[in-house]
Scaffold this motif. Structure first.
Motif, PDB file in Angstrom:
ATOM      1  N   ALA A   1       0.929  -1.029  -0.116  1.00  0.00           N
ATOM      2  CA  ALA A   1      -0.141  -0.063   0.094  1.00  0.00           C
ATOM      3  C   ALA A   1       0.859   1.206   0.035  1.00  0.00           C
ATOM      4  O   ALA A   1       2.039   1.352   0.648  1.00  0.00           O
ATOM      5  CB  ALA A   1      -0.992  -0.045   1.306  1.00  0.00           C
ATOM      6  N   VAL A   2       0.470   2.117  -0.540  1.00  0.00           N
ATOM      7  CA  VAL A   2       0.772   3.624  -0.670  1.00  0.00           C
ATOM      8  C   VAL A   2       0.256   4.161   0.625  1.00  0.00           C
ATOM      9  O   VAL A   2      -0.673   4.090   1.099  1.00  0.00           O
ATOM     10  CB  VAL A   2       0.510   4.528  -1.848  1.00  0.00           C
ATOM     11  CG1 VAL A   2       1.040   5.907  -1.663  1.00  0.00           C
ATOM     12  CG2 VAL A   2       0.874   3.844  -3.082  1.00  0.00           C
ATOM     13  N   ALA A   3       1.358   5.011   1.440  1.00  0.00           N
ATOM     14  CA  ALA A   3       1.035   5.686   2.756  1.00  0.00           C
ATOM     15  C   ALA A   3      -0.070   6.750   2.483  1.00  0.00           C
ATOM     16  O   ALA A   3      -0.365   7.248   1.206  1.00  0.00           O
ATOM     17  CB  ALA A   3       2.349   6.349   3.361  1.00  0.00           C
ATOM     18  N   ASP A   4      -0.894   7.136   3.437  1.00  0.00           N
ATOM     19  CA  ASP A   4      -2.026   8.204   3.219  1.00  0.00           C
ATOM     20  C   ASP A   4      -1.386   9.369   3.929  1.00  0.00           C
ATOM     21  O   ASP A   4      -2.190  10.373   4.105  1.00  0.00           O
ATOM     22  CB  ASP A   4      -3.216   7.724   3.945  1.00  0.00           C
ATOM     23  CG  ASP A   4      -3.061   7.004   5.365  1.00  0.00           C
ATOM     24  OD1 ASP A   4      -1.969   7.204   5.851  1.00  0.00           O
ATOM     25  OD2 ASP A   4      -4.233   7.005   6.049  1.00  0.00           O
ATOM     26  N   VAL A   5      -0.295   9.390   4.203  1.00  0.00           N
ATOM     27  CA  VAL A   5       0.346  10.532   5.061  1.00  0.00           C
ATOM     28  C   VAL A   5       1.733  10.884   4.199  1.00  0.00           C
ATOM     29  O   VAL A   5       2.596  10.174   3.797  1.00  0.00           O
ATOM     30  CB  VAL A   5       0.692  10.080   6.282  1.00  0.00           C
ATOM     31  CG1 VAL A   5       1.739  11.315   7.134  1.00  0.00           C
ATOM     32  CG2 VAL A   5      -0.305   9.638   7.082  1.00  0.00           C
ATOM     33  N   ALA A   6       1.827  12.004   3.627  1.00  0.00           N
ATOM     34  CA  ALA A   6       3.049  12.609   2.942  1.00  0.00           C
ATOM     35  C   ALA A   6       4.096  12.844   3.848  1.00  0.00           C
ATOM     36  O   ALA A   6       3.830  13.485   4.991  1.00  0.00           O
ATOM     37  CB  ALA A   6       2.656  13.943   2.168  1.00  0.00           C
ATOM     38  N   VAL A   7       5.352  12.456   3.496  1.00  0.00           N
ATOM     39  CA  VAL A   7       6.384  12.545   4.437  1.00  0.00           C
ATOM     40  C   VAL A   7       7.520  13.713   3.898  1.00  0.00           C
ATOM     41  O   VAL A   7       7.989  13.437   2.694  1.00  0.00           O
ATOM     42  CB  VAL A   7       7.244  11.230   4.422  1.00  0.00           C
ATOM     43  CG1 VAL A   7       8.674  11.766   5.476  1.00  0.00           C
ATOM     44  CG2 VAL A   7       6.506  10.288   5.001  1.00  0.00           C
ATOM     45  N   ASP A   8       7.333  15.075   4.164  1.00  0.00           N
ATOM     46  CA  ASP A   8       8.108  16.047   3.953  1.00  0.00           C
ATOM     47  C   ASP A   8       9.440  16.085   4.756  1.00  0.00           C
ATOM     48  O   ASP A   8       9.481  16.380   5.829  1.00  0.00           O
ATOM     49  CB  ASP A   8       7.432  17.382   4.437  1.00  0.00           C
ATOM     50  CG  ASP A   8       8.042  18.685   3.931  1.00  0.00           C
ATOM     51  OD1 ASP A   8       8.898  18.469   2.985  1.00  0.00           O
ATOM     52  OD2 ASP A   8       7.747  19.613   4.405  1.00  0.00           O
ATOM     53  N   PHE A   9      10.330  15.390   3.865  1.00  0.00           N
ATOM     54  CA  PHE A   9      11.536  15.082   4.455  1.00  0.00           C
ATOM     55  C   PHE A   9      12.734  15.833   4.368  1.00  0.00           C
ATOM     56  O   PHE A   9      13.248  16.061   3.213  1.00  0.00           O
ATOM     57  CB  PHE A   9      11.958  13.632   3.819  1.00  0.00           C
ATOM     58  CG  PHE A   9      13.076  12.919   4.590  1.00  0.00           C
ATOM     59  CD1 PHE A   9      12.790  12.724   5.915  1.00  0.00           C
ATOM     60  CD2 PHE A   9      14.347  12.596   3.981  1.00  0.00           C
ATOM     61  CE1 PHE A   9      13.949  11.813   6.586  1.00  0.00           C
ATOM     62  CE2 PHE A   9      15.286  11.710   4.569  1.00  0.00           C
ATOM     63  CZ  PHE A   9      15.164  11.326   5.872  1.00  0.00           C
ATOM     64  N   PRO A  10      13.071  16.595   5.254  1.00  0.00           N
ATOM     65  CA  PRO A  10      14.193  17.618   5.321  1.00  0.00           C
ATOM     66  C   PRO A  10      15.587  17.028   5.171  1.00  0.00           C
ATOM     67  O   PRO A  10      15.627  15.851   5.789  1.00  0.00           O
ATOM     68  CB  PRO A  10      14.161  18.244   6.467  1.00  0.00           C
ATOM     69  CG  PRO A  10      13.181  17.965   7.363  1.00  0.00           C
ATOM     70  CD  PRO A  10      12.652  16.733   6.627  1.00  0.00           C
ATOM     71  N   THR A  11      16.416  17.158   4.342  1.00  0.00           N
ATOM     72  CA  THR A  11      17.581  16.345   3.885  1.00  0.00           C
ATOM     73  C   THR A  11      18.887  17.122   4.307  1.00  0.00           C
ATOM     74  O   THR A  11      19.783  16.368   4.468  1.00  0.00           O
ATOM     75  CB  THR A  11      17.561  15.828   2.574  1.00  0.00           C
ATOM     76  OG1 THR A  11      17.914  17.240   1.714  1.00  0.00           O
ATOM     77  CG2 THR A  11      16.391  15.219   2.101  1.00  0.00           C
ATOM     78  N   GLU A  12      18.756  18.205   4.522  1.00  0.00           N
ATOM     79  CA  GLU A  12      20.362  18.910   4.785  1.00  0.00           C
ATOM     80  C   GLU A  12      21.026  18.110   6.062  1.00  0.00           C
ATOM     81  O   GLU A  12      22.197  17.675   5.929  1.00  0.00           O
ATOM     82  CB  GLU A  12      20.226  20.344   5.269  1.00  0.00           C
ATOM     83  CG  GLU A  12      21.261  21.061   5.482  1.00  0.00           C
ATOM     84  CD  GLU A  12      21.267  22.425   5.851  1.00  0.00           C
ATOM     85  OE1 GLU A  12      22.183  23.050   6.016  1.00  0.00           O
ATOM     86  OE2 GLU A  12      20.096  22.847   5.897  1.00  0.00           O
ATOM     87  N   HIS A  13      20.538  18.089   7.207  1.00  0.00           N
ATOM     88  CA  HIS A  13      21.256  17.595   8.332  1.00  0.00           C
ATOM     89  C   HIS A  13      21.174  16.100   8.192  1.00  0.00           C
ATOM     90  O   HIS A  13      22.320  15.240   8.511  1.00  0.00           O
ATOM     91  CB  HIS A  13      20.597  17.852   9.591  1.00  0.00           C
ATOM     92  CG  HIS A  13      20.683  19.395   9.956  1.00  0.00           C
ATOM     93  ND1 HIS A  13      21.937  20.176  10.302  1.00  0.00           N
ATOM     94  CD2 HIS A  13      19.661  20.326   9.937  1.00  0.00           C
ATOM     95  CE1 HIS A  13      21.658  21.415  10.691  1.00  0.00           C
ATOM     96  NE2 HIS A  13      20.197  21.372  10.087  1.00  0.00           N
TER      97      HIS A  13
END
Length: 813
Positions: A385-397
């Motif tokens: 299944a595809v998640a029903d929550v979008a993950v806004d993933f910060p990547t710098e650190h």
């Protein structure tokens, strides 16, 4: 060193708040009781001594003397003694300076008894409420849908009265609920997937488990009324080794969640004439094949050829087809028999009912799955299944921490001793700079050798000896056709919200490593490819893999796709390479016909090439671990990716290859291991199974819960841990090694842990601190609830070169 420019996220289907099955009032009362009990224990000895001295002076008052003796005995039992007001006043007067201690102890004993009574009431009320919350979870859409696949009998037969603490049903519901809320292992709707920038619509892909479909095909191909729907061809794995014909004979194996094929090299000299006669036969419809066979009983001969593996059924669907049932139905339509028509109708009905499952709630889905079968065999249905929550993933650190982790890990990623053995064998047979025009035959020769098992086992043992220490083997070279050192890292970020992650205010918990260039996530490529234009996961993985082979053409080697739906879903990312041991398809791509092998003297490595001499790289993207494969294909997978990650001390998962000594008579604690923001090992405790309290005969649940609370406090354990059972040697009891959630504040969790039937066979228990804590899962859903999320990143280093190997080893040892 590079980090893949994309991240896959594994998002739990239930919020962690779903595990609100604790007993806060009961635990508060027990905490107060523990404080009072500590004071009582401290003053019991001096008061007992005072009473001991007083008793001989009470001969003038026998009743008071009996009260003093009874009170002294109660000090040792911790129970309140019903002392009359008259005797209390008299004893206090005669104790003199100890009267204050005497009165304080009596008040404490009375309060403790009152608290015990309050605990009984609160435990009963709160446990009933917790059972009701577990029951309510059965109405949660994602959880009920997942439960329909994971445990249909539990969902079908569960009654609310079954959810009392300690019951089998309560243990089952809690186990699945904690899995869906805290353990990020993709399964149906329990844990779903997300990709950076991709949709988060909660959709899913559902299909019939391939192993059941393959078993049905084999039965139909042996049925005289249905066999004409199929084609057959000679077993193309046959080759000559030391003048004798050898053949790959498959054995289907299945574990808790996997099915795969183990190949065995057999001496086929008894069938040499038949092999020689069949070798030139093309792929033929069964009817034409029977006509060529001739004789009095061609169908009986055909069955014997199938049973001896001299011929193989051609699967009637295209290579990599993700909906094989309609193709099977079309093949059966060509046969004018009632049995074939019935089988075709069954195939279409199963396909129709399977496609409809995705839109059904749990109980309706369960009813729709009832009776779903191919022939006589019940079906398993496979869902991602595809998640029903979008993950806004910060990547710098995060990128910085991944590079830091990669620097720590690299000296422990080393070239396997199995590669060394194959290298030595090749040079001894073909010489320095030698060339072998048929790599498959060379691998068959190695796997057919009388000492293969001993050499293979010795190489694996030598690899194990390198685990946990930096080794100069990390800098041994490989050729352009072998993968560079790479790993997949699974980790969580412990932070209260996304803002703290963006600011770098988090803890990166390194859960585990997985080998290779992306096999762990390749199975989700169809799920996470876009519905509109865009690269999706397939395109991103393809670019990532191709960048790792600048001087060779990568080809995917797909294994067991007819047996395992997760393996099937990886097909199609790269051009294919056809392994001779795999079953043929009616629409098979040309692929890579033959591999050649040559020795590169400058680097003392082995290079795989095509027939023109151009380097090619077989890339295995399956989820069945390479170490489960056997025979010559296991050797090919080592040539393709010869790297072993021995950094078992740099992640929170204990390797199944680790053999730990039996625990002692005391709880053995190990502190957390950190490096900057990285948590490389959670705080853990290890104990012998007999040290974990279990209910005694006649002990009431609230009494056991209180005793477990006392035990936890005595050992200074946190309220919430994950419990893992160890048993036997390496690789034993895969299911038992899975961590289970244990909150000492939950009667359901405590009694489930104590009642785990696997405890009887366990050699040790490991408790691990729950990090991230339930309030430190930074991903939130639309209702603002916490969703446990694990992130999957791919890391890759450059290939070592011979001229720099020693310097690299010295600099990183």
């Amino acid at each position: 060193m590079t980090v893949a420019p994309f991240t896959v996220h594994r998002v739990n289907g239930l919020p962690v708040e779903a595990l609100d099955v604790e007993l806060p009032r009961t635990c508060a009362l027990l905490a107060e009781l523990a404080e009072i009990q500590a004071v009582l224990d401290e003053s019991a000895a001096p008061l007992g001594d005072a009473l001991y001295k007083l008793v001989p002076r009470l001969d003038d008052h026998p009743g008071l003397r009996r009260s003093a003796l009874a009170l002294r005995r109660s000090l040792h039992s911790g129970k309140s003694y019903a002392l009359s007001a008259e005797h209390r006043a008299a004893l206090g007067h005669r104790l003199g300076e100890e009267a204050e201690l005497f009165n304080r102890q009596l008040d404490g004993l009375s309060r403790a008894e009152s608290l015990r009574n309050a605990v009984t009431v609160a435990f009963t009320q709160e446990s009933a409420a917790a059972g009701e919350r577990l029951r309510e979870l059965l109405d949660h859409p994602a959880f009920a849908q997942g439960l329909a696949h994971a445990s249909p009998d539990l969902l079908r037969h569960l009654r609310p009265s079954d959810l009392r603490p300690g019951t089998k049903a309560a243990r089952g519901v809690l186990a699945y609920a904690s899995r869906a809320a805290t353990k990020t292992s993709p399964f149906s709707r329990f844990t779903a997937l997300a990709l950076d920038g991709a949709r988060a619509d909660g959709s899913s892909r559902i299909s019939v488990a391939q192993q059941h479909l393959r078993a049905w095909v084999d039965r139909l191909a042996r049925d005289e009324e249905c066999a004409a729907a199929f084609r057959v061809e000679p077993n193309r794995s046959a080759c000559t080794v030391n003048g004798r014909p050898r053949l790959l004979v498959p054995t289907v194996r299945s574990g808790t969640a996997l099915a795969w094929r183990a190949d065995t090299v057999v001496d086929a000299a008894l069938y040499a004439d038949a092999l020689s006669a069949l070798a030139s036969w093309p792929q033929l419809p069964v009817q034409e094949f029977l006509a060529r066979l001739g004789g009095d009983d061609p169908f009986g001969c055909y069955l014997r050829l199938l049973d001896t593996q001299l011929i193989r059924v051609v699967l009637p669907w295209a290579y990599g087809a993700h909906e094989p049932l309609p193709a099977l139905a079309r093949a059966l339509d060509t046969v004018a028999t009632e049995a074939a028509a019935a089988a075709a109708a069954t195939a279409r009905e199963v396909q129709r009912r399977t496609e409809a499952l995705g839109h059904l709630d749990g109980r309706t889905r369960l009813a729709a799955m009832a009776g779903l079968s191919l022939g006589a065999e019940p079906l398993s249905v496979y869902e991602d299944a595809v998640a029903d929550v979008a993950v806004d993933f910060p990547t710098e650190h995060v990128q910085k921490d991944l590079r830091e982790l990669a620097q720590l890990t690299r000296p422990h990623v080393f070239r396997s001793h199995l590669y060394d053995w194959m290298l030595a064998e090749f040079v001894s047979r073909h010489g320095t700079g030698g060339h072998c025009p048929d790599a498959y035959t060379f691998l068959m020769e190695l796997a057919s050798a009388p000492d293969f098992g001993r050499q293979f086992g010795a190489a694996l043992m030598a690899d194990r000896a390198c685990f946990g220490t930096a080794t100069s083997r990390a800098w041994l070279p490989v050729s352009a056709s072998s993968a560079p050192p790479a790993t997949t890292v699974l980790y969580q970020l412990s932070a209260t919200d996304g803002g703290r992650v963006s600011d770098g205010d988090y803890r990166m918990v390194v859960n585990q490593f997985n080998p290779g260039l992306g096999g762990l996530v390749a199975r989700f490529r169809r799920l996470l490819d876009p519905t509109d234009d865009g690269p999706g996961l397939s395109g991103r993985l393809r670019d990532w893999i191709e960048s790792a082979f600048p001087d060779a053409r990568p080809h995917e080697i797909s294994l067991c796709t007819d047996l395992n739906s997760m393996q099937l879903d990886t097909v199609g990312i790269l051009p294919p390479f056809a392994w001779p041991g795999e079953p043929p398809h009616v629409q098979a791509p040309a692929g890579l016909a033959q591999l050649q092998l040559r020795h590169e003297p400058d680097t003392n490595t082995l290079l795989l090439t095509d027939s023109q001499g151009d380097p090619v790289a077989p890339v295995y993207l399956g989820v069945v671990p390479a170490h489960l494969m056997s025979g010559p294909v296991r050797l090919l997978l080592c040539l393709a990716d010869p790297w072993v990650n021995g950094a078992i001390h740099l992640n929170c998962s204990h390797s199944p290859l680790e053999i730990l000594p039996p625990p002692g008579e005391q709880l053995e604690g190990e502190p957390a291991r950190t490096h900057g923001r990285l948590m490389l090992r959670r705080r853990t405790w290890r104990l012998a199974p007999n040290l974990l309290p279990t209910p005694e005969k006649g002990e009431q649940p609230h009494e056991f819960f209180a005793r477990m609370d006392t035990w936890r406090r005595a050992h200074q354990l946190p309220d919430e841990v994950f419990l893992t059972l160890e048993s036997g040697g390496p690789m034993s009891d895969y299911a038992g090694r899975k961590p289970s959630w244990l909150s000492f504040r939950s009667s359901h969790a405590v009694l489930a842990a104590a009642g785990n039937p696997r405890l009887a066979n366990a050699t040790a228990i490991r408790l691990s601190e729950a990090v991230p804590a339930r309030d430190s899962h930074w991903v939130r859903d639309r209702e603002g609830l916490h969703r446990a999320t694990e992130h999957v990143s791919l890391l890759c280093w450059g290939r070592p070169t011979p001229g720099r190997a020693s310097a690299q080893g010295e600099g990183n040892a």
